[in-house]
Motif scaffolding. Structure first.
Motif, PDB file in Angstrom:
ATOM      1  N   LEU A  21       2.173  -2.089  -5.047  1.00  0.00           N
ATOM      2  CA  LEU A  21       1.502  -0.243  -5.571  1.00  0.00           C
ATOM      3  C   LEU A  21       0.929  -0.236  -6.677  1.00  0.00           C
ATOM      4  CD1 LEU A  21       4.203   1.792  -5.899  1.00  0.00           C
ATOM      5  CD2 LEU A  21       1.979   1.888  -4.149  1.00  0.00           C
ATOM      6  N   TYR A  22       1.097  -1.472  -7.940  1.00  0.00           N
ATOM      7  CA  TYR A  22      -0.434  -2.236  -9.409  1.00  0.00           C
ATOM      8  C   TYR A  22      -1.633  -2.187  -8.503  1.00  0.00           C
ATOM      9  CZ  TYR A  22      -1.306  -4.363 -13.758  1.00  0.00           C
ATOM     10  OH  TYR A  22      -2.641  -4.762 -14.600  1.00  0.00           O
ATOM     11  N   GLY A  23      -0.968  -3.926  -7.678  1.00  0.00           N
ATOM     12  CA  GLY A  23      -2.725  -3.823  -7.065  1.00  0.00           C
ATOM     13  C   GLY A  23      -3.481  -3.242  -6.386  1.00  0.00           C
ATOM     14  N   LEU A  24      -2.773  -2.427  -5.631  1.00  0.00           N
ATOM     15  CA  LEU A  24      -3.542  -1.270  -5.009  1.00  0.00           C
ATOM     16  C   LEU A  24      -4.160   0.069  -6.469  1.00  0.00           C
ATOM     17  CD1 LEU A  24      -4.119   0.640  -2.849  1.00  0.00           C
ATOM     18  CD2 LEU A  24      -2.448   2.317  -2.885  1.00  0.00           C
ATOM     19  N   ILE A  25      -3.597  -0.018  -7.094  1.00  0.00           N
ATOM     20  CA  ILE A  25      -4.552   0.585  -8.713  1.00  0.00           C
ATOM     21  C   ILE A  25      -5.473  -0.911  -8.483  1.00  0.00           C
ATOM     22  CG2 ILE A  25      -4.531   1.542 -10.999  1.00  0.00           C
ATOM     23  CD1 ILE A  25      -1.237   1.887  -9.544  1.00  0.00           C
ATOM     24  N   MET A  26      -4.786  -1.607  -9.315  1.00  0.00           N
ATOM     25  CA  MET A  26      -6.141  -2.665  -9.952  1.00  0.00           C
ATOM     26  C   MET A  26      -7.742  -3.079  -8.619  1.00  0.00           C
ATOM     27  SD  MET A  26      -4.233  -5.757 -11.207  1.00  0.00           S
ATOM     28  CE  MET A  26      -3.600  -6.556 -10.590  1.00  0.00           C
ATOM     29  N   SER A  27      -7.283  -2.463  -7.613  1.00  0.00           N
ATOM     30  CA  SER A  27      -7.966  -2.639  -6.602  1.00  0.00           C
ATOM     31  C   SER A  27      -9.631  -1.577  -6.774  1.00  0.00           C
ATOM     32  CB  SER A  27      -7.717  -2.673  -5.673  1.00  0.00           C
ATOM     33  OG  SER A  27      -7.535  -1.199  -4.986  1.00  0.00           O
ATOM     34  N   PHE A  28      -9.251  -0.986  -7.541  1.00  0.00           N
ATOM     35  CA  PHE A  28     -10.275   0.172  -8.160  1.00  0.00           C
ATOM     36  C   PHE A  28     -10.464   0.044  -9.891  1.00  0.00           C
ATOM     37  CE2 PHE A  28      -7.596   2.200  -4.773  1.00  0.00           C
ATOM     38  CZ  PHE A  28      -8.551   2.627  -3.924  1.00  0.00           C
TER      39      PHE A  28
END
Lengths: 314, 275
Positions: free
Chosen positions: A52-59
């Motif tokens: 989930l953190y990776g998903l957030i960072m991708s933005f």
């Protein structure tokens, strides 16, 4: 599978094992939580959380050299990746590697397992020969094969020279580098598929063969009309595991060619690595990771669809 | 030719082809060993079994590189990972297989979803996480993310599902609790599953390159693959030394494999095939 034809005795045995709520009722919630806690805690902390953190960072424009997420980028990272030639070429290299490795790793493993299944003695030797490379660390495999491929000295070049074939510059020629890595991978990982096929072959009831040879079927006919259809599930499993493993390729390229010559073998994961840990752009690297995840997810979805259909046919 | 002689001939040809392939598969390993036994100056000769084999390359590797220390790191990390995966995986699988509770299937699917997440897409956020926990350059950073493996839960659950329920009914009548049943009855019976999961996670952890490469930048605690990948360049044209280091790096796993060949093979065969 055999529920309709099962004897009553078998059926009681089954119902004892399956999801029939036992008399003692549903009092196990608390102990169950206790048993699940250690796994779920680590799972949430180190798999789901980072996902989930990776998903957030991708933005975000997250950088490795600054704390926090930095500025919001929206779909900027994704747009940049999709417009980047380097992204597409490394994705293509990964796909090209998958195309080069998957068919031989399925077909050769199947044929060798078929042969090994016929041999009565010394099966351990073949398991050893084909499976031993699989347990070697990628770094060891890379060192051995770099040596085999060395221009001017390598064993492969010398052996081919003896039969009058001029060997290419295996790892140095951009056109040959990827096939060379595929050949190394074939040697390295064949044993895993070989063992899966060998196990699948042993599950086929022997009387099917006996019955068909009574009817005068040749070995070739038996393979076509018994072995291959009976191995349908195994082949689906081998194919999907293989495609996913090939898509995840990183080690061979990283050590043997560092993505070269001239980026001809840079995989998508090495692109993630380069962007995240060399250029420090981890927001962007996360977006590339997520796009790659979508590819793997699509492959898994195809697998589930195939398995569903097979289960229905059975 | 009668059918029998033809079948015999066919089987002979099959065996011949198989042996040829098996030998071909062994060549790279034997060639690496052969090269490692040569003096560096003679590795340019592509002849097998030279006159004066030497163990010099092995002793130089042991002396000049930190390979023994890498062994220590790898052994510690891989053992920690394997023990952690067996413990957490079997406990979770015991609950999923033997206990009744609400949303049991939901939890099982949630765990299975983990199989689909490629560990490589997690490297970036996991790195940040380890950094913020202050765990970079520690064994924990390498081991912890490898412990919760969905495959381990899956293998254990498959195995537990196959054990008859009558086993624990007797123990329950004697008043034994779940933990006692898990420890005294289920786990001792689950040896094959324990072996398969332990070996898989051990080998997987031992061979992993990308993740330890990222989180272990301190040369003192490198693992074997990271160490080999970093020294590879420094050997230059000393091929005997390079091959000796490769062989030394492979020895522990080859030993594990020879000891547990059957368990490994059964473990693979049991991975989802008999679903």
């Amino acid at each position: 599978m055999t529920a309709e034809t099962a004897e009553p005795a078998v059926r009681t045995d089954r119902s004892a094992r399956e999801d029939v709520p036992p008399e003692r009722g549903r009092g196990s919630g608390l102990p169950a939580a206790g048993f699940l806690a250690p796994f779920l805690l680590l799972y949430l902390l180190f798999i789901i959380g980072p996902g989930l953190y990776g998903l957030i960072m991708s933005f975000f424009d997250t950088s490795a050299v600054k704390p926090g997420l930095s500025g919001f980028a929206g779909f900027g990272n994704y747009a940049e990746a999709l417009q980047s030639g380097d992204f597409w070429s490394s994705l293509w290299h990964t796909l090209w590697f998958t195309i080069l490795t998957t068919p031989p790793l399925i077909i050769v493993a199947f044929l060798l397992a078929l042969l090994a299944d016929r041999v009565k003695h010394g099966r351990w030797f073949f398991r050893l020969a084909f499976f031993a490379p699989y347990i070697l660390p990628s770094a060891v495999v890379a060192l051995i094969w770099i040596w085999l491929y060395t221009p001017g000295l390598g064993l492969i070049e010398t052996a081919l020279g003896k039969i009058g074939v001029t060997a290419p510059n295996w790892l140095g020629d951009p056109n040959w580098a990827m096939p060379s890595l595929a050949l190394t991978t074939l040697w390295w990982t064949l044993g895993f598929n070989f063992v899966l096929y060998l196990a699948g072959l042993q599950e086929i009831p022997r009387d099917l063969y006996e019955a068909s040879s009574m009817d005068g079927a040749s070995p070739w006919q038996q393979i076509r009309s018994i072995t291959i259809p009976m191995l349908g599930r195994t082949t689906t499993l081998v194919a999907v595991l293989q495609v996913i493993a090939s898509l995840k390729v990183f080690d061979q390229m990283y050590i043997m060619t560092s993505g070269g010559p001239n980026f001809a073998t840079r995989s998508i994961l090495q692109y993630v690595y380069d962007q995240g840990f060399t250029n420090f752009r981890i927001g962007y690297a996360s977006a590339v990771s997520m796009l790659f995840f979508l590819v793997v997810l699509a492959v898994s979805a195809v697998w589930f669809a195939l398995v569903r259909r097979q289960e229905k046919e059975v | 030719m009668s059918i029998e002689t033809r079948l015999k001939l066919f089987n002979r040809i099959c065996a011949g082809v198989l042996i040829a392939f098996a030998l071909l598969w062994l060549v790279p390993l034997l060639w690496a060993l052969d090269t490692a036994l040569k003096p560096n100056a003679e590795t340019t000769k592509t002849t097998w079994l030279i006159d004066n084999p030497t163990l010099g390359a092995f002793s130089r590797t042991l002396r000049d590189t930190d390979i023994l220390r890498w062994f220590g790191s790898s052994l510690f990390i891989s053992t920690l990972t394997a023990v952690g995966a067996v413990l957490t995986g079997s406990l979770a699988a015991y609950a999923l297989s033997r206990l009744r509770f609400r949303h049991r299937n939901l939890v099982f699917w949630f765990v299975l979803a983990g199989i689909m997440i490629p560990s490589q897409v997690l490297i970036v956020p996991q790195f940040r996480e380890m950094d913020s926990f202050g765990l970079l350059n520690t064994f924990w950073a390498v081991s912890l993310p490898q412990i919760p493996t969905a495959i381990a839960v899956f293998i254990f659950k498959q195995f537990f599902d196959g054990l008859p329920r009558e086993l624990e009914e007797v123990a329950r009548m004697d008043g034994a609790g779940f933990l006692r049943i898990y420890r005294r009855i289920i786990m001792p019976l689950a040896r094959p599953a324990v072996a398969a999961v332990a070996i898989f996670t051990f080998v997987g952890s031992w061979n992993d390159l990308l993740w330890p490469l990222l989180v272990l930048s301190n040369p003192d605690i490198m693992t074997v693959p990271v160490g080999l990948a970093t020294v590879q360049g420094s050997f230059g044209i000393r091929y005997a030394d390079t091959m000796a280091s490769a062989i030394l790096g492979a020895i522990p796993l080859v030993a594990v494999f020879l000891l547990f060949q059957r368990n490994i093979v059964e473990g693979i065969a049991g991975t989802g095939l008999k679903g």
